[in-house]
Design a protein around this motif. Sequence first.
Motif, PDB file in Angstrom:
ATOM      1  N   ALA A  72       0.830  -1.213   0.000  1.00 17.01           N
ATOM      2  CA  ALA A  72       0.000   0.000   0.000  1.00 17.01           C
ATOM      3  C   ALA A  72       0.863   1.261   0.000  1.00 17.01           C
ATOM      4  O   ALA A  72       0.646   2.169  -0.807  1.00 17.01           O
ATOM      5  CB  ALA A  72      -0.939  -0.013   1.208  1.00 17.01           C
ATOM      6  N   THR A  73       1.850   1.323   0.893  1.00 17.96           N
ATOM      7  CA  THR A  73       2.676   2.538   0.959  1.00 17.96           C
ATOM      8  C   THR A  73       3.477   2.727  -0.315  1.00 17.96           C
ATOM      9  O   THR A  73       3.723   3.855  -0.727  1.00 17.96           O
ATOM     10  CB  THR A  73       3.620   2.518   2.180  1.00 17.96           C
ATOM     11  OG1 THR A  73       4.360   1.294   2.177  1.00 17.96           O
ATOM     12  CG2 THR A  73       2.841   2.650   3.482  1.00 17.96           C
ATOM     13  N   SER A  74       3.875   1.636  -0.949  1.00 18.06           N
ATOM     14  CA  SER A  74       4.640   1.755  -2.193  1.00 18.06           C
ATOM     15  C   SER A  74       3.767   2.309  -3.312  1.00 18.06           C
ATOM     16  O   SER A  74       4.160   3.248  -4.013  1.00 18.06           O
ATOM     17  CB  SER A  74       5.218   0.394  -2.584  1.00 18.06           C
ATOM     18  OG  SER A  74       6.066   0.525  -3.696  1.00 18.06           O
ATOM     19  N   PHE A  75       2.582   1.745  -3.487  1.00 14.00           N
ATOM     20  CA  PHE A  75       1.681   2.261  -4.532  1.00 14.00           C
ATOM     21  C   PHE A  75       1.280   3.711  -4.231  1.00 14.00           C
ATOM     22  O   PHE A  75       1.163   4.523  -5.144  1.00 14.00           O
ATOM     23  CB  PHE A  75       0.429   1.385  -4.665  1.00 14.00           C
ATOM     24  CG  PHE A  75       0.619   0.221  -5.599  1.00 14.00           C
ATOM     25  CD1 PHE A  75       0.580   0.400  -6.982  1.00 14.00           C
ATOM     26  CD2 PHE A  75       0.852  -1.054  -5.123  1.00 14.00           C
ATOM     27  CE1 PHE A  75       0.776  -0.663  -7.855  1.00 14.00           C
ATOM     28  CE2 PHE A  75       1.045  -2.130  -5.984  1.00 14.00           C
ATOM     29  CZ  PHE A  75       1.012  -1.932  -7.353  1.00 14.00           C
ATOM     30  N   ILE A  76       1.090   4.034  -2.967  1.00 15.43           N
ATOM     31  CA  ILE A  76       0.619   5.374  -2.587  1.00 15.43           C
ATOM     32  C   ILE A  76       1.740   6.405  -2.662  1.00 15.43           C
ATOM     33  O   ILE A  76       1.574   7.470  -3.257  1.00 15.43           O
ATOM     34  CB  ILE A  76       0.021   5.342  -1.157  1.00 15.43           C
ATOM     35  CG1 ILE A  76      -1.307   4.577  -1.150  1.00 15.43           C
ATOM     36  CG2 ILE A  76      -0.165   6.752  -0.597  1.00 15.43           C
ATOM     37  CD1 ILE A  76      -1.834   4.224   0.240  1.00 15.43           C
ATOM     38  N   ALA A  77       2.876   6.082  -2.031  1.00 12.46           N
ATOM     39  CA  ALA A  77       3.902   7.117  -1.801  1.00 12.46           C
ATOM     40  C   ALA A  77       5.189   6.901  -2.586  1.00 12.46           C
ATOM     41  O   ALA A  77       6.148   7.664  -2.414  1.00 12.46           O
ATOM     42  CB  ALA A  77       4.210   7.188  -0.310  1.00 12.46           C
TER      43      ALA A  77
ATOM     44  N   GLY B  74       7.522   5.394   0.393  1.00 10.80           N
ATOM     45  CA  GLY B  74       6.831   4.297   1.062  1.00 10.80           C
ATOM     46  C   GLY B  74       7.789   3.345   1.751  1.00 10.80           C
ATOM     47  O   GLY B  74       7.470   2.790   2.804  1.00 10.80           O
ATOM     48  N   GLU B  75       8.986   3.161   1.184  1.00 13.55           N
ATOM     49  CA  GLU B  75       9.967   2.257   1.808  1.00 13.55           C
ATOM     50  C   GLU B  75      10.366   2.758   3.190  1.00 13.55           C
ATOM     51  O   GLU B  75      10.583   1.976   4.110  1.00 13.55           O
ATOM     52  CB  GLU B  75      11.225   2.148   0.941  1.00 13.55           C
ATOM     53  CG  GLU B  75      11.032   1.347  -0.318  1.00 13.55           C
ATOM     54  CD  GLU B  75      12.358   0.914  -0.936  1.00 13.55           C
ATOM     55  OE1 GLU B  75      13.399   0.957  -0.268  1.00 13.55           O
ATOM     56  OE2 GLU B  75      12.334   0.529  -2.121  1.00 13.55           O
ATOM     57  N   MET B  76      10.517   4.047   3.282  1.00 12.47           N
ATOM     58  CA  MET B  76      10.962   4.619   4.551  1.00 12.47           C
ATOM     59  C   MET B  76       9.850   4.524   5.594  1.00 12.47           C
ATOM     60  O   MET B  76      10.079   4.239   6.762  1.00 12.47           O
ATOM     61  CB  MET B  76      11.375   6.075   4.347  1.00 12.47           C
ATOM     62  CG  MET B  76      12.129   6.347   3.057  1.00 12.47           C
ATOM     63  SD  MET B  76      13.497   5.190   2.727  1.00 12.47           S
ATOM     64  CE  MET B  76      13.917   5.679   1.037  1.00 12.47           C
ATOM     65  N   MET B  77       8.617   4.730   5.128  1.00 14.21           N
ATOM     66  CA  MET B  77       7.478   4.554   6.029  1.00 14.21           C
ATOM     67  C   MET B  77       7.419   3.110   6.526  1.00 14.21           C
ATOM     68  O   MET B  77       7.241   2.851   7.711  1.00 14.21           O
ATOM     69  CB  MET B  77       6.175   4.887   5.297  1.00 14.21           C
ATOM     70  CG  MET B  77       6.053   6.336   4.874  1.00 14.21           C
ATOM     71  SD  MET B  77       4.595   6.561   3.817  1.00 14.21           S
ATOM     72  CE  MET B  77       4.625   8.335   3.577  1.00 14.21           C
ATOM     73  N   LEU B  78       7.585   2.171   5.601  1.00 10.22           N
ATOM     74  CA  LEU B  78       7.492   0.751   5.957  1.00 10.22           C
ATOM     75  C   LEU B  78       8.563   0.375   6.975  1.00 10.22           C
ATOM     76  O   LEU B  78       8.314  -0.432   7.874  1.00 10.22           O
ATOM     77  CB  LEU B  78       7.609  -0.118   4.702  1.00 10.22           C
ATOM     78  CG  LEU B  78       7.507  -1.624   4.918  1.00 10.22           C
ATOM     79  CD1 LEU B  78       6.188  -2.026   5.561  1.00 10.22           C
ATOM     80  CD2 LEU B  78       7.699  -2.378   3.604  1.00 10.22           C
TER      81      LEU B  78
ATOM     82  N   ASP C 255       7.848  -0.672 -10.683  1.00  9.13           N
ATOM     83  CA  ASP C 255       8.577   0.055  -9.634  1.00  9.13           C
ATOM     84  C   ASP C 255       7.911  -0.114  -8.270  1.00  9.13           C
ATOM     85  O   ASP C 255       8.577  -0.036  -7.235  1.00  9.13           O
ATOM     86  CB  ASP C 255       8.627   1.549  -9.968  1.00  9.13           C
ATOM     87  CG  ASP C 255       9.581   1.834 -11.108  1.00  9.13           C
ATOM     88  OD1 ASP C 255      10.703   1.314 -11.084  1.00  9.13           O
ATOM     89  OD2 ASP C 255       9.187   2.565 -12.029  1.00  9.13           O
ATOM     90  N   ALA C 256       6.608  -0.318  -8.277  1.00  9.68           N
ATOM     91  CA  ALA C 256       5.875  -0.448  -7.014  1.00  9.68           C
ATOM     92  C   ALA C 256       6.322  -1.666  -6.214  1.00  9.68           C
ATOM     93  O   ALA C 256       5.960  -1.794  -5.042  1.00  9.68           O
ATOM     94  CB  ALA C 256       4.369  -0.516  -7.277  1.00  9.68           C
ATOM     95  N   PHE C 257       7.135  -2.547  -6.837  1.00 12.51           N
ATOM     96  CA  PHE C 257       7.573  -3.742  -6.123  1.00 12.51           C
ATOM     97  C   PHE C 257       9.053  -3.708  -5.753  1.00 12.51           C
ATOM     98  O   PHE C 257       9.613  -4.711  -5.314  1.00 12.51           O
ATOM     99  CB  PHE C 257       7.193  -4.986  -6.933  1.00 12.51           C
ATOM    100  CG  PHE C 257       5.720  -5.033  -7.230  1.00 12.51           C
ATOM    101  CD1 PHE C 257       4.809  -5.216  -6.199  1.00 12.51           C
ATOM    102  CD2 PHE C 257       5.236  -4.823  -8.515  1.00 12.51           C
ATOM    103  CE1 PHE C 257       3.436  -5.208  -6.453  1.00 12.51           C
ATOM    104  CE2 PHE C 257       3.873  -4.811  -8.776  1.00 12.51           C
ATOM    105  CZ  PHE C 257       2.974  -5.012  -7.739  1.00 12.51           C
ATOM    106  N   ARG C 258       9.655  -2.546  -5.895  1.00 13.66           N
ATOM    107  CA  ARG C 258      11.051  -2.396  -5.472  1.00 13.66           C
ATOM    108  C   ARG C 258      11.224  -2.656  -3.978  1.00 13.66           C
ATOM    109  O   ARG C 258      12.271  -3.129  -3.533  1.00 13.66           O
ATOM    110  CB  ARG C 258      11.547  -0.971  -5.775  1.00 13.66           C
ATOM    111  CG  ARG C 258      11.853  -0.726  -7.239  1.00 13.66           C
ATOM    112  CD  ARG C 258      12.232   0.731  -7.482  1.00 13.66           C
ATOM    113  NE  ARG C 258      12.471   0.972  -8.889  1.00 13.66           N
ATOM    114  CZ  ARG C 258      13.696   1.149  -9.413  1.00 13.66           C
ATOM    115  NH1 ARG C 258      14.760   1.153  -8.648  1.00 13.66           N
ATOM    116  NH2 ARG C 258      13.833   1.337 -10.711  1.00 13.66           N
TER     117      ARG C 258
END
Lengths: 257, 257
Positions: free
Chosen positions: A126-131, A135-139, B101-104
């Motif tokens: 979700a965070t990757s698609f959104i941000a 999103g990685e840093m949030m995760l 990219d969303a799956f990086r």
Amino acid sequence: MSEKKLCNISRRNLIAGAGKLAIGSAIAASALSVGFDVKDADASKKSLKWGWGYKKLDPKEVGEIAYKLWYKGYCCYAVVGSMVLPLRRKVGGPYKSLPIDAFRFGHGGVIGWGTICGTLLGAGIATSFIAGKTGEMMLNDIMAWYTETKLPEYKPRHPKYKGPMPITVSDSPLCHISVGKWMKKANKSFKSPARRDRCARLAADVAIYTVKILNQWVDDGYEYYMENEPQVAKYGITAQNNCMECHAKGIPGVPGK
Amino acid sequence: MSEKKLCNISRRNLIAGAGKLAIGSAIAASALSVGFDVKDADASKKSLKWGWGYKKLDPKEVGEIAYKLWYKGYCCYAVVGSMVLPLRRKVGGPYKSLPIDAFRFGHGGVIGWGTICGTLLGAGIATSFIAGKTGEMMLNDIMAWYTETKLPEYKPRHPKYKGPMPITVSDSPLCHISVGKWMKKANKSFKSPARRDRCARLAADVAIYTVKILNQWVDDGYEYYMENEPQVAKYGITAQNNCMECHAKGIPGVPGK
């Protein structure tokens, strides 16, 4: 007869079949080939924006959606859906064409193998698609919080399981360890209604925490890597923080560290 | 000054801020709410077909794409892209709007936490989007094969690292254990060119094995759960198969098993 015996296509046959493919004729090979050049991956970026954006969601509502969705498609599906489904209405666009069913496979630490907790995998998706990259840093912070927190915290409006709900600290992002510690404390089996409701509540907790971070991102920006440095920087290898739980006889040397 | 110190928004502030949200006014809550009913998840299914289909791909070509993509976005991205990018040409449709990219974020066992190997996560994502529910059964066999096989097998046409490439059996789908065993045997650090190339080759291996299964699915159908029964059925909990590697002092009792 076991399920294994019922099978009339063995993995050996599969490999043998694949071997035939590998030594197949040039004609067959060219029929399969798309003449793909890896540079096309860059070209695709231009038309496929990564990071689809976000409008603030109500954490309570998202938690309730996640709890309910768990009973439809389990942990990963529930957390992805708890954000993607409301965002289809609030943001629209590409969210409307992302099938959340495609993330059902994350259940039980990925089809029951007990690896990453499906709720965390859902938060990562979700965070990757959104941000996008942020999103990685949030995760990273979501995973650290998950491992350190007594869970589940969530109290459903209409709980499916009405008995007492023990809380545990996983000290790990792995499904096997997280649910295993809870099962031990609760003295409940994996298939018990109590365990099922624990995981549904956990999906709500992770969805709520994720949405709080996303809302803060909208309000104030999000200072990523603020709480937790990358794991490889700490350990010299991809790792969790609970080393001695597995390495009871000491950690093998890490080359170059 | 550490990255942590540079931060001016702490997790404590985040939680406090979220607390304010929780006790916010009804007006604020209704502004965030989308009035979502979980039944909408079902409605969405009608317009969002799960399992986007497949046309046979050349395993050799897919392997080479995966190897090259690894150096652009690491393991999970590489395996997803090795199938999705060619399928954009061969099948088109929804594949054209799925940003790889969303799956990086799957790199390093999900942003470096060493959980599920990103190549396996990539295979899970690809098989799920391609084959729907059947993808789960394929992934179960891919994961079993990964844990039992000496890897990497793949020989790149133009290897980035030209030195000797040790091979190891992971006995686990976890990044930390898989790469850790390889690092120990190779006596190479995580950031070494050899380790990087090992993981790029592993991405090719997993992509190739996955495509062989998908090609067999087109040719002959695929008898799922044929090789490996579900983990929960075997162990009474989500689990891997290498129990004693972590549970050196014996497995805690599994309630109800």
